[in-house]
Scaffold this motif. Structure first.
Motif, PDB file in Angstrom:
ATOM      1  N   LYS A 223      69.774  17.409  64.345  1.00  0.00           N
ATOM      2  CA  LYS A 223      69.906  16.542  63.293  1.00  0.00           C
ATOM      3  C   LYS A 223      68.294  16.457  62.577  1.00  0.00           C
ATOM      4  O   LYS A 223      68.551  16.534  61.368  1.00  0.00           O
ATOM      5  CB  LYS A 223      70.408  15.140  63.727  1.00  0.00           C
ATOM      6  CG  LYS A 223      71.507  14.611  63.093  1.00  0.00           C
ATOM      7  CD  LYS A 223      72.030  13.285  63.661  1.00  0.00           C
ATOM      8  CE  LYS A 223      73.254  12.823  63.168  1.00  0.00           C
ATOM      9  NZ  LYS A 223      73.798  11.437  63.752  1.00  0.00           N
ATOM     10  N   ASP A 224      67.410  16.222  63.303  1.00  0.00           N
ATOM     11  CA  ASP A 224      66.084  16.036  62.676  1.00  0.00           C
ATOM     12  C   ASP A 224      65.580  17.391  61.867  1.00  0.00           C
ATOM     13  O   ASP A 224      64.990  17.207  61.016  1.00  0.00           O
ATOM     14  CB  ASP A 224      65.095  15.558  63.825  1.00  0.00           C
ATOM     15  CG  ASP A 224      65.216  14.197  64.367  1.00  0.00           C
ATOM     16  OD1 ASP A 224      65.974  13.534  63.546  1.00  0.00           O
ATOM     17  OD2 ASP A 224      64.695  13.848  65.331  1.00  0.00           O
ATOM     18  N   MET A 225      65.809  18.510  62.553  1.00  0.00           N
ATOM     19  CA  MET A 225      65.516  19.944  62.053  1.00  0.00           C
ATOM     20  C   MET A 225      66.233  20.090  60.713  1.00  0.00           C
ATOM     21  O   MET A 225      65.772  20.370  59.481  1.00  0.00           O
ATOM     22  CB  MET A 225      65.630  20.941  62.842  1.00  0.00           C
ATOM     23  CG  MET A 225      65.235  22.360  62.439  1.00  0.00           C
ATOM     24  SD  MET A 225      63.712  22.352  62.433  1.00  0.00           S
ATOM     25  CE  MET A 225      63.038  22.832  64.006  1.00  0.00           C
ATOM     26  N   MET A 226      67.722  19.994  60.652  1.00  0.00           N
ATOM     27  CA  MET A 226      68.345  19.991  59.525  1.00  0.00           C
ATOM     28  C   MET A 226      67.730  19.124  58.188  1.00  0.00           C
ATOM     29  O   MET A 226      67.783  19.272  57.122  1.00  0.00           O
ATOM     30  CB  MET A 226      69.883  19.659  59.664  1.00  0.00           C
ATOM     31  CG  MET A 226      70.313  20.721  60.808  1.00  0.00           C
ATOM     32  SD  MET A 226      70.298  22.250  59.947  1.00  0.00           S
ATOM     33  CE  MET A 226      71.583  22.159  58.811  1.00  0.00           C
ATOM     34  N   GLN A 227      67.505  17.866  58.710  1.00  0.00           N
ATOM     35  CA  GLN A 227      67.028  16.714  57.979  1.00  0.00           C
ATOM     36  C   GLN A 227      65.693  17.195  57.275  1.00  0.00           C
ATOM     37  O   GLN A 227      65.312  17.141  55.969  1.00  0.00           O
ATOM     38  CB  GLN A 227      66.769  15.523  58.416  1.00  0.00           C
ATOM     39  CG  GLN A 227      66.490  14.306  57.261  1.00  0.00           C
ATOM     40  CD  GLN A 227      67.607  14.138  56.322  1.00  0.00           C
ATOM     41  OE1 GLN A 227      68.868  14.041  56.584  1.00  0.00           O
ATOM     42  NE2 GLN A 227      67.228  14.444  55.214  1.00  0.00           N
ATOM     43  N   ALA A 228      64.847  17.735  58.173  1.00  0.00           N
ATOM     44  CA  ALA A 228      63.525  18.410  57.521  1.00  0.00           C
ATOM     45  C   ALA A 228      63.452  19.463  56.613  1.00  0.00           C
ATOM     46  O   ALA A 228      63.023  19.696  55.720  1.00  0.00           O
ATOM     47  CB  ALA A 228      62.644  18.906  58.769  1.00  0.00           C
ATOM     48  N   ILE A 229      64.669  20.192  56.969  1.00  0.00           N
ATOM     49  CA  ILE A 229      64.769  21.504  55.994  1.00  0.00           C
ATOM     50  C   ILE A 229      65.370  20.809  54.586  1.00  0.00           C
ATOM     51  O   ILE A 229      65.049  21.522  53.513  1.00  0.00           O
ATOM     52  CB  ILE A 229      66.265  22.326  56.533  1.00  0.00           C
ATOM     53  CG1 ILE A 229      65.487  23.096  58.026  1.00  0.00           C
ATOM     54  CG2 ILE A 229      66.569  23.466  55.922  1.00  0.00           C
ATOM     55  CD1 ILE A 229      66.421  23.908  58.817  1.00  0.00           C
ATOM     56  N   ILE A 230      66.334  19.865  54.694  1.00  0.00           N
ATOM     57  CA  ILE A 230      66.789  19.349  53.370  1.00  0.00           C
ATOM     58  C   ILE A 230      65.650  18.760  52.644  1.00  0.00           C
ATOM     59  O   ILE A 230      65.459  19.048  51.328  1.00  0.00           O
ATOM     60  CB  ILE A 230      68.049  18.591  53.585  1.00  0.00           C
ATOM     61  CG1 ILE A 230      69.232  19.134  54.288  1.00  0.00           C
ATOM     62  CG2 ILE A 230      68.197  17.714  52.256  1.00  0.00           C
ATOM     63  CD1 ILE A 230      69.844  20.245  53.184  1.00  0.00           C
ATOM     64  N   ASP A 231      64.891  18.250  53.399  1.00  0.00           N
ATOM     65  CA  ASP A 231      63.796  17.275  52.614  1.00  0.00           C
ATOM     66  C   ASP A 231      62.719  18.419  52.200  1.00  0.00           C
ATOM     67  O   ASP A 231      62.119  17.961  51.008  1.00  0.00           O
ATOM     68  CB  ASP A 231      63.116  16.314  53.692  1.00  0.00           C
ATOM     69  CG  ASP A 231      64.097  15.273  54.299  1.00  0.00           C
ATOM     70  OD1 ASP A 231      65.001  15.016  53.502  1.00  0.00           O
ATOM     71  OD2 ASP A 231      63.509  14.514  55.078  1.00  0.00           O
ATOM     72  N   GLY A 232      62.576  19.601  52.681  1.00  0.00           N
ATOM     73  CA  GLY A 232      61.310  20.296  52.194  1.00  0.00           C
ATOM     74  C   GLY A 232      61.789  21.443  51.536  1.00  0.00           C
ATOM     75  O   GLY A 232      60.824  22.309  50.876  1.00  0.00           O
ATOM     76  N   THR A 233      63.058  21.523  50.944  1.00  0.00           N
ATOM     77  CA  THR A 233      63.417  22.648  50.137  1.00  0.00           C
ATOM     78  C   THR A 233      63.907  22.301  48.515  1.00  0.00           C
ATOM     79  O   THR A 233      64.391  22.986  48.034  1.00  0.00           O
ATOM     80  CB  THR A 233      64.764  23.396  50.564  1.00  0.00           C
ATOM     81  OG1 THR A 233      65.603  22.203  50.961  1.00  0.00           O
ATOM     82  CG2 THR A 233      64.425  24.136  51.887  1.00  0.00           C
ATOM     83  N   GLY A 234      62.980  21.210  48.338  1.00  0.00           N
ATOM     84  CA  GLY A 234      63.227  20.693  46.829  1.00  0.00           C
ATOM     85  C   GLY A 234      64.541  20.594  46.346  1.00  0.00           C
ATOM     86  O   GLY A 234      65.538  19.732  47.228  1.00  0.00           O
ATOM     87  N   ASP A 235      65.154  21.040  45.278  1.00  0.00           N
ATOM     88  CA  ASP A 235      66.422  21.062  44.861  1.00  0.00           C
ATOM     89  C   ASP A 235      67.050  22.474  44.846  1.00  0.00           C
ATOM     90  O   ASP A 235      68.188  22.567  44.311  1.00  0.00           O
ATOM     91  CB  ASP A 235      66.373  20.533  43.240  1.00  0.00           C
ATOM     92  CG  ASP A 235      65.317  21.583  42.312  1.00  0.00           C
ATOM     93  OD1 ASP A 235      64.945  22.487  42.831  1.00  0.00           O
ATOM     94  OD2 ASP A 235      65.489  21.312  41.127  1.00  0.00           O
ATOM     95  N   LEU A 236      66.712  22.960  45.745  1.00  0.00           N
ATOM     96  CA  LEU A 236      67.412  24.640  45.758  1.00  0.00           C
ATOM     97  C   LEU A 236      68.566  24.347  46.907  1.00  0.00           C
ATOM     98  O   LEU A 236      68.458  23.980  47.935  1.00  0.00           O
ATOM     99  CB  LEU A 236      66.300  25.322  46.322  1.00  0.00           C
ATOM    100  CG  LEU A 236      65.365  25.633  45.530  1.00  0.00           C
ATOM    101  CD1 LEU A 236      64.212  26.967  45.836  1.00  0.00           C
ATOM    102  CD2 LEU A 236      65.682  26.036  43.839  1.00  0.00           C
ATOM    103  N   PRO A 237      69.646  25.060  46.435  1.00  0.00           N
ATOM    104  CA  PRO A 237      70.416  25.479  47.644  1.00  0.00           C
ATOM    105  C   PRO A 237      70.099  25.955  48.919  1.00  0.00           C
ATOM    106  O   PRO A 237      69.225  26.957  48.843  1.00  0.00           O
ATOM    107  CB  PRO A 237      71.731  26.268  46.942  1.00  0.00           C
ATOM    108  CG  PRO A 237      71.130  26.453  45.428  1.00  0.00           C
ATOM    109  CD  PRO A 237      69.561  26.039  45.317  1.00  0.00           C
ATOM    110  N   VAL A 238      70.568  25.648  50.090  1.00  0.00           N
ATOM    111  CA  VAL A 238      70.342  26.268  51.374  1.00  0.00           C
ATOM    112  C   VAL A 238      71.675  26.950  51.819  1.00  0.00           C
ATOM    113  O   VAL A 238      72.755  26.069  52.161  1.00  0.00           O
ATOM    114  CB  VAL A 238      69.813  25.266  52.335  1.00  0.00           C
ATOM    115  CG1 VAL A 238      69.492  25.854  53.617  1.00  0.00           C
ATOM    116  CG2 VAL A 238      68.547  24.652  51.799  1.00  0.00           C
TER     117      VAL A 238
END
Length: 372
Positions: A223-238
């Motif tokens: 959960k924490d890793m996915m949140q870190a990915i969302i928080d760090g990727t600006g407004d770009l799709p993942v």
């Protein structure tokens, strides 16, 4: 006649053996006395490995499928060994060629060696130093009984030297995964992934893959890793092609975001299309770090170690670790346009399989002539 039995047990193995088969067929066409028998151990069932997969990569249908199936590590190893022993008795070979580090690699090597058959290991000598990884055990056991070692890097050569392997048994040839990548790069297929009805914009999205237990087994950490990915990727799709094992865990956790897009697992040609055109890849896969390096795509590896350090020292990869807190500085650097460019890795040039077949003929042809 040099008869080579080639072992493949999982999808990545087939990508590594495809160019070797082509190189053997090419050698045969100019009169070399060499032939192969392709064995699929059936270690992994993969619906994406249908006829189209073999057709796309130019791989002939396996001569036999041992259908070893799943089960625990021990059950799978035992099944492969019993079935391959029977196969080798019925179809003797001069050489058993194994690739990579899956269970089939280790199991078939043991059977071959106990049958007094020469063992050749392609992608030998790579080490993560992490004995909690089943793959590391497979590598170490296989290399402890291998006769000839075909390596991807000088680092792998050095690992083997330190283990006491004589220089004449180490053959630095390059990387057959890269042979497959370079021979297919013009044939990549756009999987037509739509975001809000629009096609993906080149270099304007991330690709994410996660499957290792260290990242997906602990729910809170995931959960924490996915949140870190969302928080760090600006407004770009993942874009996240989800491994079935991971999909269940993510579903249970209810991890969702309007920029996070789960997609079905993709074929080799589709997956590499989205990787080639991505801004960056976030992954815990070893093989992907090699492909991103050759395609010049930034790669962030969510692992605490790697068996492919050349992708970091010479390539586009960085080892982030498995702690979610460590991800932000790397993503900040990437988003600021400050990521390293990487360079060429020696012998990752698309001609590795040809070098392997040349060396096999040099090693084993004189012995065949003496025997005849």
């Amino acid at each position: 006649m040099l008869k080579i039995t080639i072992i493949a047990g999982a999808r990545p193995n087939f990508m590594k053996i495809a160019p070797i088969i082509k190189a053997i067929e090419k050698a045969k066409s100019v009169g070399e006395v060499i032939d192969f028998r392709l064995i699929h151990t059936g270690q992994h069932y993969d619906k994406k490995m249908s006829g189209s997969f073999f057709e796309q990569l130019g791989i002939p249908e396996p001569h036999a499928n041992l259908e070893a199936g799943g089960g625990s590590q021990a059950e799978q190893t035992a099944n492969i060994m019993m079935r391959f022993e029977k196969e080798l008795q019925e179809n003797p070979a001069g050489v058993v060629l194994v690739v990579g580090d899956v269970t089939s690699t280790m199991a078939c090597s043991i059977v071959a060696k106990k049958s007094n058959t020469q063992v050749v290991h392609v992608e030998a000598g790579i080490r993560s130093g992490d004995l909690s990884m089943p793959e590391e055990i497979n590598r170490m056991v296989t290399d402890s009984i291998t006769d000839h070692f075909f390596t991807t890097s000088e680092i792998a050569n050095e690992n083997l030297r330190k283990a006491g392997v004589e220089e004449e048994r180490i053959h630095f040839v390059g990387n057959t995964m890269i042979d497959t990548l370079l021979s297919n790069i013009e044939n990549f297929i756009d999987p037509q992934i739509k975001i809000n009805g629009e096609n993906l914009e080149e270099k304007n999205y991330f690709v994410l893959t996660l499957h290792r237990p260290a990242n997906v087994d602990e729910e809170e950490k995931l959960k924490d890793m996915m949140q870190a990915i969302i928080d760090g990727t600006g407004d770009l799709p993942v874009i996240f092609p989800v491994h079935p094992r991971t999909a269940k865990i993510l579903q249970n956790l209810g991890i969702e975001h309007n920029r996070l897009h789960y997609v079905e697992p993709l074929s080799y040609l589709e997956f590499n299309y989205i990787v080639k055109n991505a801004k960056a890849v976030i992954t815990d896969s070893g093989g992907i770090t090699e492909e991103t390096t050759v395609m010049g795509v930034p790669c962030l590896t969510l692992r605490d170690n790697t068996e492919r350090p050349e992708t970091i020292t010479m390539g586009t990869n960085e080892l982030v670790g498995t702690d979610p807190k460590k991800l932000k500085p790397y993503l900040d650097k990437l988003m600021a346009g400050e990521w390293k460019k990487g360079g060429e890795i020696p012998l990752w040039d698309g001609k590795t399989a040809e070098r392997i077949v040349e060396r096999l003929l040099e090693i084993y042809q004189p012995k065949l002539e003496v025997r005849s």
